[in-house]
Design a protein around this motif. Sequence first.
Motif, PDB file in Angstrom:
ATOM      1  N   MET A   1       0.841  -1.198   0.000  1.00 19.08           N
ATOM      2  CA  MET A   1       0.000   0.000   0.000  1.00 19.08           C
ATOM      3  C   MET A   1       0.879   1.252   0.000  1.00 19.08           C
ATOM      4  O   MET A   1       1.902   1.300   0.689  1.00 19.08           O
ATOM      5  CB  MET A   1      -0.910   0.008   1.235  1.00 19.08           C
ATOM      6  CG  MET A   1      -1.835   1.203   1.312  1.00 19.08           C
ATOM      7  SD  MET A   1      -2.944   1.128   2.726  1.00 19.08           S
ATOM      8  CE  MET A   1      -3.796   2.680   2.541  1.00 19.08           C
ATOM      9  N   ASN A  13       6.217   0.594   2.351  1.00 18.35           N
ATOM     10  CA  ASN A  13       7.224  -0.173   3.064  1.00 18.35           C
ATOM     11  C   ASN A  13       8.446  -0.410   2.176  1.00 18.35           C
ATOM     12  O   ASN A  13       8.325  -0.826   1.027  1.00 18.35           O
ATOM     13  CB  ASN A  13       6.643  -1.508   3.536  1.00 18.35           C
ATOM     14  CG  ASN A  13       5.600  -1.312   4.617  1.00 18.35           C
ATOM     15  OD1 ASN A  13       5.697  -0.406   5.444  1.00 18.35           O
ATOM     16  ND2 ASN A  13       4.576  -2.156   4.621  1.00 18.35           N
ATOM     17  N   GLU A 179      -8.613   5.601   4.328  1.00 12.64           N
ATOM     18  CA  GLU A 179      -7.705   4.456   4.193  1.00 12.64           C
ATOM     19  C   GLU A 179      -6.235   4.875   4.184  1.00 12.64           C
ATOM     20  O   GLU A 179      -5.352   4.027   4.073  1.00 12.64           O
ATOM     21  CB  GLU A 179      -8.023   3.698   2.899  1.00 12.64           C
ATOM     22  CG  GLU A 179      -9.394   3.050   2.865  1.00 12.64           C
ATOM     23  CD  GLU A 179      -9.491   1.819   3.778  1.00 12.64           C
ATOM     24  OE1 GLU A 179      -8.443   1.248   4.111  1.00 12.64           O
ATOM     25  OE2 GLU A 179     -10.622   1.460   4.157  1.00 12.64           O
ATOM     26  N   GLN A 206       3.740  -4.474   9.695  1.00 11.56           N
ATOM     27  CA  GLN A 206       3.552  -4.533   8.238  1.00 11.56           C
ATOM     28  C   GLN A 206       2.692  -5.725   7.858  1.00 11.56           C
ATOM     29  O   GLN A 206       1.739  -5.603   7.071  1.00 11.56           O
ATOM     30  CB  GLN A 206       4.913  -4.628   7.533  1.00 11.56           C
ATOM     31  CG  GLN A 206       5.776  -3.395   7.631  1.00 11.56           C
ATOM     32  CD  GLN A 206       7.213  -3.648   7.202  1.00 11.56           C
ATOM     33  OE1 GLN A 206       7.630  -4.805   7.038  1.00 11.56           O
ATOM     34  NE2 GLN A 206       7.978  -2.591   7.033  1.00 11.56           N
ATOM     35  N   ASP A 207       3.019  -6.890   8.409  1.00  8.71           N
ATOM     36  CA  ASP A 207       2.304  -8.115   8.066  1.00  8.71           C
ATOM     37  C   ASP A 207       0.886  -8.125   8.634  1.00  8.71           C
ATOM     38  O   ASP A 207      -0.051  -8.597   7.986  1.00  8.71           O
ATOM     39  CB  ASP A 207       3.074  -9.329   8.590  1.00  8.71           C
ATOM     40  CG  ASP A 207       4.398  -9.541   7.873  1.00  8.71           C
ATOM     41  OD1 ASP A 207       4.565  -9.000   6.760  1.00  8.71           O
ATOM     42  OD2 ASP A 207       5.271 -10.226   8.433  1.00  8.71           O
ATOM     43  N   THR A 208       0.725  -7.607   9.849  1.00  8.52           N
ATOM     44  CA  THR A 208      -0.565  -7.675  10.528  1.00  8.52           C
ATOM     45  C   THR A 208      -1.590  -6.750   9.899  1.00  8.52           C
ATOM     46  O   THR A 208      -2.761  -7.129   9.722  1.00  8.52           O
ATOM     47  CB  THR A 208      -0.411  -7.338  12.024  1.00  8.52           C
ATOM     48  OG1 THR A 208       0.508  -8.259  12.622  1.00  8.52           O
ATOM     49  CG2 THR A 208      -1.735  -7.417  12.750  1.00  8.52           C
ATOM     50  N   ASN A 210      -1.029  -4.695   6.938  1.00  5.94           N
ATOM     51  CA  ASN A 210      -0.862  -4.402   5.515  1.00  5.94           C
ATOM     52  C   ASN A 210      -0.900  -2.894   5.260  1.00  5.94           C
ATOM     53  O   ASN A 210      -1.593  -2.401   4.359  1.00  5.94           O
ATOM     54  CB  ASN A 210      -1.927  -5.106   4.677  1.00  5.94           C
ATOM     55  CG  ASN A 210      -1.614  -5.052   3.187  1.00  5.94           C
ATOM     56  OD1 ASN A 210      -0.452  -5.010   2.791  1.00  5.94           O
ATOM     57  ND2 ASN A 210      -2.650  -5.058   2.351  1.00  5.94           N
ATOM     58  N   LEU A 211      -0.161  -2.168   6.096  1.00  5.53           N
ATOM     59  CA  LEU A 211      -0.081  -0.719   6.005  1.00  5.53           C
ATOM     60  C   LEU A 211       1.386  -0.293   5.960  1.00  5.53           C
ATOM     61  O   LEU A 211       2.267  -1.032   6.421  1.00  5.53           O
ATOM     62  CB  LEU A 211      -0.742  -0.069   7.224  1.00  5.53           C
ATOM     63  CG  LEU A 211      -2.259  -0.174   7.342  1.00  5.53           C
ATOM     64  CD1 LEU A 211      -2.712   0.333   8.710  1.00  5.53           C
ATOM     65  CD2 LEU A 211      -2.952   0.600   6.232  1.00  5.53           C
TER      66      LEU A 211
END
Length: 351
Positions: A1, A13, A179, A206-208, A210-211
């Motif tokens: 994202m 990221n 968002e 990042q994984d949890t 997705n931001l």
Amino acid sequence: MKIQISKNKEIFNFSQPYIIAEIGANHNGDMDLAKKMIDSAVDCGCDAVKFQSWTPQSLIAKEEYDRNQVYDDSPKKHFGSLEEMVTKYYLRPEQHFELKEYCEGKGVDFCSSPFSTKEVDLLMEIGVPFLKIASMDINNIPFLKYAARTMKPIVVSTGMATIAEIDRAVQTIRGEGNEQICLLHCISIYPPKDKDIHLRNIAMLQDTFNLPVGFSDHSFGTAVPLASVALGACIIEKHFTLDKDLPGWDHEISADPVEMKAICYDSKKIQAAMGNVHRTVSDEEEAKKDKFRRSIVAATDLKKGTVLSEEHFDYKRPGTGIPPNEYLYVAGRKLNCDIAADTLLTWDHFE
């Protein structure tokens, strides 16, 4: 994202990090000092300077002032009572406009952390590129809703928060249709012990969620924020001062100009050096093979008709001949000419 964090900067990221010099209240109520700090942040290479937008009424309850409390989690001695410090250090509305105009003239983004809905309104009137939510407000649901409804990007520090609290904050902002969210891993200790920083939380967030995830740093020095870049931190927020010995809450844990310049310069090098997970060999590296790699050479003088075996081989630079990994295809071949020692063998030497 991806998020368009400012007019000239997109973050995601592992992007080149957006560097925020967190001036906060380090201007000590002195606009000349604030402008000198902006000048220095620009010289260091920062993308933004950030202040804090609060008033004596919007930040702390009267009951707290009445206790004449002094925040003593810092070895630095402060003057007077808590109320006296807050009154001296807060940024007046007109000063916000003054500093925003000054930043525009210097080509650096002006941003701030609002601490009430009135200050959100003030920052919207000024025209900030995003709203920064301090760690203390991650569970302030009404405030998060109000900030989210501006539809500005919302950057949320996660100090003191559990995963459940972070999740609720994210869902609250999304619930208002916004968002554009970036989380900052943060430890709300000034400074934290190294063992308590847990930089691996950056990858977890990042994984949890997705931001995009960045890092708000309160450690001494440059090592920890620079390490965060290798984990993909897309924002580095670091307190900034011209002199660590100045009076005030945050000077001693702030980066000075030497440290901030190193963060700005080295973070870009680190991000560029991270590359990607696919193994590649650049054109420049390919060109090195002829010079640096080895070829099969004659270990001794060899006569025409010699049937070659491994004892006849040595392996030396340059790499323009038969490569060493093809030695099995050379063994058993018969020479069609005499070969002097140290000669690179070629396929033309064999019957």
